[in-house]
Design a protein around this motif. Sequence first.
Motif, PDB file in Angstrom:
ATOM      1  N   HIS A   5       0.831  -1.199   0.000  1.00  0.00           N
ATOM      2  CA  HIS A   5       0.000   0.000   0.000  1.00  0.00           C
ATOM      3  C   HIS A   5       0.865   1.249   0.000  1.00  0.00           C
ATOM      4  CE1 HIS A   5      -3.085   2.749   0.909  1.00  0.00           C
ATOM      5  NE2 HIS A   5      -2.611   3.032   2.105  1.00  0.00           N
ATOM      6  N   LYS A   6       1.862   1.194   0.844  1.00  0.00           N
ATOM      7  CA  LYS A   6       2.754   2.343   0.949  1.00  0.00           C
ATOM      8  C   LYS A   6       3.451   2.600  -0.375  1.00  0.00           C
ATOM      9  CE  LYS A   6       4.449   2.585   5.406  1.00  0.00           C
ATOM     10  NZ  LYS A   6       5.509   2.127   6.291  1.00  0.00           N
ATOM     11  N   LYS A   8       2.486   1.805  -3.276  1.00  0.00           N
ATOM     12  CA  LYS A   8       1.535   2.382  -4.220  1.00  0.00           C
ATOM     13  C   LYS A   8       1.438   3.874  -4.005  1.00  0.00           C
ATOM     14  CE  LYS A   8      -2.048  -0.994  -5.198  1.00  0.00           C
ATOM     15  NZ  LYS A   8      -3.357  -1.388  -4.671  1.00  0.00           N
ATOM     16  N   ARG A   9       1.319   4.163  -2.731  1.00  0.00           N
ATOM     17  CA  ARG A   9       1.121   5.570  -2.427  1.00  0.00           C
ATOM     18  C   ARG A   9       2.320   6.392  -2.866  1.00  0.00           C
ATOM     19  NH1 ARG A   9       0.378   7.149   3.366  1.00  0.00           N
ATOM     20  NH2 ARG A   9      -0.149   5.013   3.816  1.00  0.00           N
ATOM     21  N   ARG A  10       3.486   5.784  -2.653  1.00  0.00           N
ATOM     22  CA  ARG A  10       4.680   6.523  -3.004  1.00  0.00           C
ATOM     23  C   ARG A  10       4.708   6.788  -4.501  1.00  0.00           C
ATOM     24  NH1 ARG A  10       9.449   3.548  -0.832  1.00  0.00           N
ATOM     25  NH2 ARG A  10       8.049   3.496   0.933  1.00  0.00           N
ATOM     26  N   ASN A  11       4.349   5.704  -5.235  1.00  0.00           N
ATOM     27  CA  ASN A  11       4.312   5.869  -6.677  1.00  0.00           C
ATOM     28  C   ASN A  11       3.377   6.993  -7.055  1.00  0.00           C
ATOM     29  OD1 ASN A  11       6.095   4.232  -7.811  1.00  0.00           O
ATOM     30  ND2 ASN A  11       4.754   2.435  -7.893  1.00  0.00           N
ATOM     31  N   GLY A  12       2.209   6.943  -6.449  1.00  0.00           N
ATOM     32  CA  GLY A  12       1.217   7.957  -6.749  1.00  0.00           C
ATOM     33  C   GLY A  12       1.771   9.332  -6.458  1.00  0.00           C
ATOM     34  N   ASP A  13       2.457   9.389  -5.387  1.00  0.00           N
ATOM     35  CA  ASP A  13       3.007  10.674  -4.993  1.00  0.00           C
ATOM     36  C   ASP A  13       3.992  11.186  -6.016  1.00  0.00           C
ATOM     37  OD1 ASP A  13       4.305  12.424  -2.482  1.00  0.00           O
ATOM     38  OD2 ASP A  13       2.172  11.857  -2.443  1.00  0.00           O
ATOM     39  N   LYS A  16       2.278  12.454  -8.827  1.00  0.00           N
ATOM     40  CA  LYS A  16       1.646  13.697  -8.397  1.00  0.00           C
ATOM     41  C   LYS A  16       2.689  14.818  -8.444  1.00  0.00           C
ATOM     42  CE  LYS A  16       0.578  14.107  -4.116  1.00  0.00           C
ATOM     43  NZ  LYS A  16       0.078  13.566  -2.877  1.00  0.00           N
ATOM     44  N   MET A 197       3.999  22.067   1.963  1.00  0.00           N
ATOM     45  CA  MET A 197       4.730  20.813   2.108  1.00  0.00           C
ATOM     46  C   MET A 197       5.425  20.385   0.833  1.00  0.00           C
ATOM     47  SD  MET A 197       5.441  18.900   4.487  1.00  0.00           S
ATOM     48  CE  MET A 197       4.407  19.010   5.890  1.00  0.00           C
TER      49      MET A 197
ATOM     50  N   PRO B   1       4.103   8.785   2.726  1.00  0.00           N
ATOM     51  CA  PRO B   1       5.006   8.798   1.560  1.00  0.00           C
ATOM     52  C   PRO B   1       6.276   9.575   1.811  1.00  0.00           C
ATOM     53  CG  PRO B   1       2.844   9.670   1.032  1.00  0.00           C
ATOM     54  CD  PRO B   1       2.838   9.310   2.452  1.00  0.00           C
ATOM     55  N   LEU B  36      -8.583   5.178   0.843  1.00  0.00           N
ATOM     56  CA  LEU B  36      -7.504   4.524   1.583  1.00  0.00           C
ATOM     57  C   LEU B  36      -6.233   4.526   0.739  1.00  0.00           C
ATOM     58  CD1 LEU B  36      -7.309   3.128   4.301  1.00  0.00           C
ATOM     59  CD2 LEU B  36      -7.636   0.968   3.134  1.00  0.00           C
ATOM     60  N   ASP B  37      -6.471   4.377  -0.532  1.00  0.00           N
ATOM     61  CA  ASP B  37      -5.351   4.309  -1.465  1.00  0.00           C
ATOM     62  C   ASP B  37      -5.115   5.690  -2.045  1.00  0.00           C
ATOM     63  OD1 ASP B  37      -3.531   3.725  -3.308  1.00  0.00           O
ATOM     64  OD2 ASP B  37      -4.864   2.575  -4.618  1.00  0.00           O
ATOM     65  N   TYR B  38      -3.935   6.220  -1.791  1.00  0.00           N
ATOM     66  CA  TYR B  38      -3.731   7.614  -2.178  1.00  0.00           C
ATOM     67  C   TYR B  38      -2.917   7.733  -3.448  1.00  0.00           C
ATOM     68  CZ  TYR B  38      -4.819  12.118  -0.267  1.00  0.00           C
ATOM     69  OH  TYR B  38      -5.396  13.335  -0.025  1.00  0.00           O
ATOM     70  N   THR B  39      -3.125   6.810  -4.371  1.00  0.00           N
ATOM     71  CA  THR B  39      -2.252   6.782  -5.534  1.00  0.00           C
ATOM     72  C   THR B  39      -2.642   7.807  -6.595  1.00  0.00           C
ATOM     73  OG1 THR B  39      -2.306   4.440  -5.111  1.00  0.00           O
ATOM     74  CG2 THR B  39      -1.070   5.187  -7.032  1.00  0.00           C
ATOM     75  N   ASN B  40      -3.887   7.804  -6.965  1.00  0.00           N
ATOM     76  CA  ASN B  40      -4.222   8.515  -8.192  1.00  0.00           C
ATOM     77  C   ASN B  40      -5.010   9.801  -8.030  1.00  0.00           C
ATOM     78  OD1 ASN B  40      -2.984   6.619  -9.825  1.00  0.00           O
ATOM     79  ND2 ASN B  40      -4.734   5.239  -9.567  1.00  0.00           N
ATOM     80  N   PRO B  42      -5.052  12.880  -5.885  1.00  0.00           N
ATOM     81  CA  PRO B  42      -4.555  13.742  -4.812  1.00  0.00           C
ATOM     82  C   PRO B  42      -5.403  14.995  -4.628  1.00  0.00           C
ATOM     83  CG  PRO B  42      -3.283  14.057  -6.783  1.00  0.00           C
ATOM     84  CD  PRO B  42      -4.393  13.121  -7.145  1.00  0.00           C
ATOM     85  N   ASN B  81      -2.021  17.412   2.006  1.00  0.00           N
ATOM     86  CA  ASN B  81      -0.770  18.139   2.199  1.00  0.00           C
ATOM     87  C   ASN B  81      -0.944  19.290   3.174  1.00  0.00           C
ATOM     88  OD1 ASN B  81       1.161  16.773   0.823  1.00  0.00           O
ATOM     89  ND2 ASN B  81       0.654  17.712  -1.139  1.00  0.00           N
TER      90      ASN B  81
END
Lengths: 901, 173
Positions: A5-6, A8-13, A16, A197, B1, B36-40, B42, B81
């Motif tokens: 999950h993390k 994924k999130r990092r990728n998303g970030d 982003k 941030m 992240p 929950l999933d913060y991928t796509n 933001p 953020n």
Amino acid sequence: EREKHKGKRRNGDRQKNERENQRRKRPSKLVQGIREESQSKTERRERSRRRRRRAEHETSIHEGNERERDQTRAKSTKSKKNIKNEKTRKLEGKEDGEAQERSGKGKLKLVCAKNEEKIESGDQLKEKEKALGVKKKKKKRRKKPETSEEGDDEEEVNNDGEVRPELLSPEELEKLKDAVDEKKKLIQSLRGKPWPMKQKLVTLRESQLFVEKYEGALGKGKGRKLYAYKVMMTKKWMKFQRDFENFKTACIPWEMKIKEIESHFGSSVASYFIFLRWMYGINMILFGLTFGLVMVPEALMGRPYGSIPRKTVPRAEEAGAMDFAVLWDFGGYAQYSVLFYGYYNNQRAIGWFKFRMPLSYFLVGVGTVAYSYMVVIRTMARNANESGIGDDNSFNFSWKMFTSWDYLIGNPETADNKFASITTSFKEAILEEQESRKDDNIHLTRFLRVLANFLVLCCLAGSGYLIYFVVRRSQKFALDGLENHTWWERNEVNMVMSLLGMFCPMLFDVISTLENYHPRVALQWQLGRIFALFLGNLYTFIIALMDAINLKRKEEKVVKYNITMWEASLYNGTGSENSTAPPITIHPADVPRGPCWETMVGQEFVRLIISDTMTTYITLLIGDFLRAVLVRFLNHCWCWDLEAGFPSYSEFDVSGNVLGLIFNQGMIWMGAFYAPCLPALNLLRLHVSMYLQCWAVMCCNVPQERVFKASGSNNFYMAMLLVILFLSTLPAIYTIVTIPPSFDCGPFSGKNRMFDVIQETLESDFPAWFSKVFSYASNPGLVLPFILLMVLAIYYLQSTSKSYKEANVELKKKLQMQNEENKKKNKQAALKAQMDLEEARKMYHGRNPSLSAGDREPQFSARGPGPRNGHNGNHGNPRYLPGFRQQSEPRMCRVPSLERH
Amino acid sequence: PELDLLVGHGQQDEDRQDVSLLHGRYRELAPHLVPLDYTNNPDIKVPMALIVTMPELKENPFRDRIVETFSEDGQGNMSFNDFVDMFSALCETSPRELKTIYAFKIYDFNRDNFICKEDLQKTLNKLTKGELTPEEVTLVCDKAIEEADLDADSKLSFSDFENMISKAPDFLR
């Protein structure tokens, strides 16, 4: 799963960020402003031209360059990486070509710089320097975290890092070091920057990479682990400290209760409760001493109850010894127990480890008084210190306004309390302010004050005479025999005392309204006056007690004579029959005994404390609670408004309560020698008082109309306590020193004076030389010079402390003057600058009125320093006008760096 | 992240935990809004009304101002953020200077970069729940400005504020 999950999130970030960065070019550019300043603009322009030119040949030159580099690095084993690099470069080249317009000075520039470095080898030094700058910039502006190429990127960076330091000259190394340090500083101060941030993140990542890369090259990377460890430890340490502070606060008893009261009733009411708590602490120690060193040893190791006459209830009293009425009066079994002086035996050593009971009793008696003196004086000194140093009131209101909210509050009730306390503190501050502003007719005030004091003196003198008169009369009645007189005549003294105690404070209160003092000062006056009145109370009590002691001693003489007669008759009766028979055993209850005045004194004190406590509690329940209940619930069906009108709710009477507490403590000090149970009783009383009064204050009292700050009153309480302590130790010491102890009760029975126990111990328990030394030391020839020396020392210390105090006050004054002068200067400067500007504007308008606003700006900004320069603390600077500039010409802030002008 | 990089390097593991904790808190406020999933996606914002229900802010008299100050749009709608921003500024270990800057922003109700009299009055009324009389409020505001204003423009610029707050004994927040 979480890891995934993390990830994924990092990728998303990252994605982003990529998007974000394109949007965010401006802010990050701003960050680099510092760097940009170092490079002149022309240079930049030239480079961009060059870059454009070279972009066309890029790939070819690139390969050549690569070859060249391979040669220089023949020995290095990084060939694999180089191949990779080559690929990377190509890719980058393409991409950069596309993104050229988009990303201003990107990686391309780096490549160019490198090329320059290699090709123009004659100009190598200069070029390298530039490259360094570019490099930094590149790191800062790495706006495209190409996810696919990051690893390669990393390696490229490594290669560069390894090459550079070997090639660099010492100066450049220095520069590199500086740059790294700067970056490090940036990283450390990053948290303090009010950026969003994302911007922080980008800057941080770039700077970190930079530092990592070059720090390794400079051989400084080893500190990192240590640094991390240090950071972690500081974090933990801070947390520990915080927890410890919390723990300490949690350990202070009743802290929350007192805080709550303070928030609703102000610090003056809270000061009473703090005083009560302090008193509780002292009594705890006194209780520990008497309980641990006197009562428990006697109860455990002394002879048991019923073994000797003094430890047995006499036959005459036996029938009613267990009645509640008798026990409540501390007679019967209570009288013949460890609670009172008479129960203790005069056996020198008791128990299996030879506990010296009489000595211990005497030393504890002296020790409690000595300890009390020490504590009171020490507290007074500390309070004086605190009030001397602190209180920087230069920003009183602003601090209250901006820093009083506690951001950790999450509980609605606490929040309510906090609101109340902030309001109260503001009200206190406002009151102080108004008091300091107020100055009306000084002569009238003075006259009224003198008048008020005169009236109070009259009152005091009158009540003093009344007490004296009543006491003399009661002595006469006592000699006649109390049975012949009416109820009033028997209880005259008590009634007069309580009537005086009830009405005089009211009178004083009325008189004090004449004086028009600040409420804090008024409270102190009120306290002092009631104190003087209560002294009369004390005086009568002591007189009565002395009389009683004398009576008992006369009785004792008679009893003593009778006993010898009785004993003689007893022995004569038995001896005549059979002289060899064992002596007749008489039950100890039947043995005649003396009156034992010490126990009588102890009983008096205990009864006094009990009745006093009861009165306090009952007045509290009736005067406060019942009144509040009546006012609250009868208000619906009454002719007038009870809450606002006549009875209303009661206010908390600080002065009365404080004095009650102080006098109560005086009784304890006076009586503790003859009734070791007194500290225990007092402890109980204070404990109950604490809860009862806290509850009563919160539920039935209303805050005073004029809430005031209690600072300084604490020492006033202490001073009164000290006086009372002195006054109450005087009679105790007098009785100990001058009156011989009873012959058949107490630890000192059979001795001429109570303090003989010291001499006895010295003679029998210490070696002979010690008592000799002691006797020499107590020789007046030695003692007198010693006392003289002490007096001199005290005088010297006092005079020095006085001079220090004066110097302190002087310095404070100077500081304040300085502050005010600074402020004035600033204001003047600001005004002057404003006028200058006005003038300049007029002149300017006069000369060429057709100029547009945009053209005007640089002219004005050239006149004064930038807003930053003004802030550097030089308040005397006449050109300091930060507010003004921004206010009148808001656009000026946007004028870029000053170097241009 | 990678937000956690911020908190200082060398302790990323802990900070990663912190950030995921924060994300949990953020999501708790509006489970239907925040994935929950913060991928796509933001671009999610939680409105102010939800943010101020957090126990940390619930009782704070300045809660609305705090949320407004930290939100990017100034209306109190916070992205994740912004949320992290807020917590990093309000947390105990954050440096004093940062707190000063944000405190100034919070107290500057009308956002003109000065704390003027109206701002002070608002602050005071929030602090005391309006229990002071208007005269008292005016007196306090006048005194506060008189004390802290160094350049005689009868309002507090940031430098005035900084100077004043740096001398305060208990500026802890």
